[in-house]
Design a protein around this motif. Structure first.
Motif, mmCIF file in Angstrom:
data_model
loop_
_atom_site.group_PDB
_atom_site.id
_atom_site.type_symbol
_atom_site.label_atom_id
_atom_site.label_comp_id
_atom_site.label_asym_id
_atom_site.label_seq_id
_atom_site.Cartn_x
_atom_site.Cartn_y
_atom_site.Cartn_z
ATOM 1 N N GLY A 46 32.436 -25.871 -32.506
ATOM 2 C CA GLY A 46 32.881 -25.210 -31.280
ATOM 3 C C GLY A 46 34.345 -25.423 -30.966
ATOM 4 N N GLY A 47 35.059 -26.228 -31.784
ATOM 5 C CA GLY A 47 36.487 -26.425 -31.583
ATOM 6 C C GLY A 47 36.852 -27.679 -30.814
ATOM 7 N N ILE A 48 35.877 -28.532 -30.502
ATOM 8 C CA ILE A 48 36.167 -29.769 -29.773
ATOM 9 C C ILE A 48 36.726 -30.796 -30.756
ATOM 10 N N ILE A 49 37.841 -31.418 -30.399
ATOM 11 C CA ILE A 49 38.471 -32.420 -31.255
ATOM 12 C C ILE A 49 37.708 -33.739 -31.119
ATOM 13 N N VAL A 65 30.264 -46.664 -60.035
ATOM 14 C CA VAL A 65 30.974 -45.394 -59.915
ATOM 15 C C VAL A 65 32.014 -45.536 -58.813
ATOM 16 N N ILE A 66 33.220 -45.016 -59.036
ATOM 17 C CA ILE A 66 34.261 -44.991 -57.998
ATOM 18 C C ILE A 66 34.285 -43.590 -57.412
ATOM 19 N N VAL A 67 34.174 -43.513 -56.080
ATOM 20 C CA VAL A 67 34.100 -42.238 -55.367
ATOM 21 C C VAL A 67 35.207 -42.176 -54.327
ATOM 22 N N LYS A 68 35.874 -41.026 -54.261
ATOM 23 C CA LYS A 68 36.845 -40.778 -53.188
ATOM 24 C C LYS A 68 36.091 -40.030 -52.090
ATOM 25 N N PRO A 69 35.847 -40.673 -50.936
ATOM 26 C CA PRO A 69 35.081 -40.012 -49.876
ATOM 27 C C PRO A 69 35.820 -38.820 -49.285
ATOM 28 N N ALA A 70 35.048 -37.844 -48.825
ATOM 29 C CA ALA A 70 35.621 -36.669 -48.167
ATOM 30 C C ALA A 70 36.221 -37.093 -46.827
ATOM 31 N N LYS A 71 37.115 -36.296 -46.318
ATOM 32 C CA LYS A 71 37.723 -36.583 -45.010
ATOM 33 C C LYS A 71 36.681 -36.389 -43.910
ATOM 34 N N ALA A 72 36.772 -37.210 -42.870
ATOM 35 C CA ALA A 72 35.894 -37.076 -41.711
ATOM 36 C C ALA A 72 36.264 -35.809 -40.943
ATOM 37 N N GLU A 73 35.281 -35.192 -40.330
ATOM 38 C CA GLU A 73 35.523 -33.964 -39.565
ATOM 39 C C GLU A 73 36.441 -34.246 -38.389
#
Length: 93
Positions: A27-30, A14-22
């Motif tokens: 809490g808003g910390i980058i 199966v070929i999967v396109k992974p979700a973007k990393a957070e």
């Protein structure tokens, strides 16, 4: 939805396109690039026909959950994708 990929995986792959990393915490910390975790979800882009007596149960467009180290990363048509066995997929979300 899944992007149109012209590649067809063989057998139970199966070929999967992974979700973007957070990018941020709740809490808003980058989160810096070095601390980002690999995503555990993605969208199925293409699925093979399955084994002789076991057809593949996932289809293109399904959102799936997979193991942390599942699959092999590769680049195809300027997209980062994963190819894995269907047995590496834990759940359809």
């Amino acid at each position: 939805m899944a992007d149109n990929v012209k590649a067809t995986p063989l057998h139970d792959r199966v070929i999967v396109k992974p979700a973007k990393a957070e990018e941020k915490t709740a809490g808003g910390i980058i989160i810096p690039d070095t601390a980002k975790e690999k995503p555990l979800t993605g969208i199925v882009v293409a699925a093979g026909p399955g084994k002789k007596d076991e057809p593949v149960t996932v289809k293109s467009g399904d959102k799936v959950l997979f193991g942390k180290y599942a699959g092999t990363e590769f680049r195809y048509e300027n997209q980062e994708l994963l190819i894995m066995r269907e047995s590496d997929i834990l759940a359809i979300l």
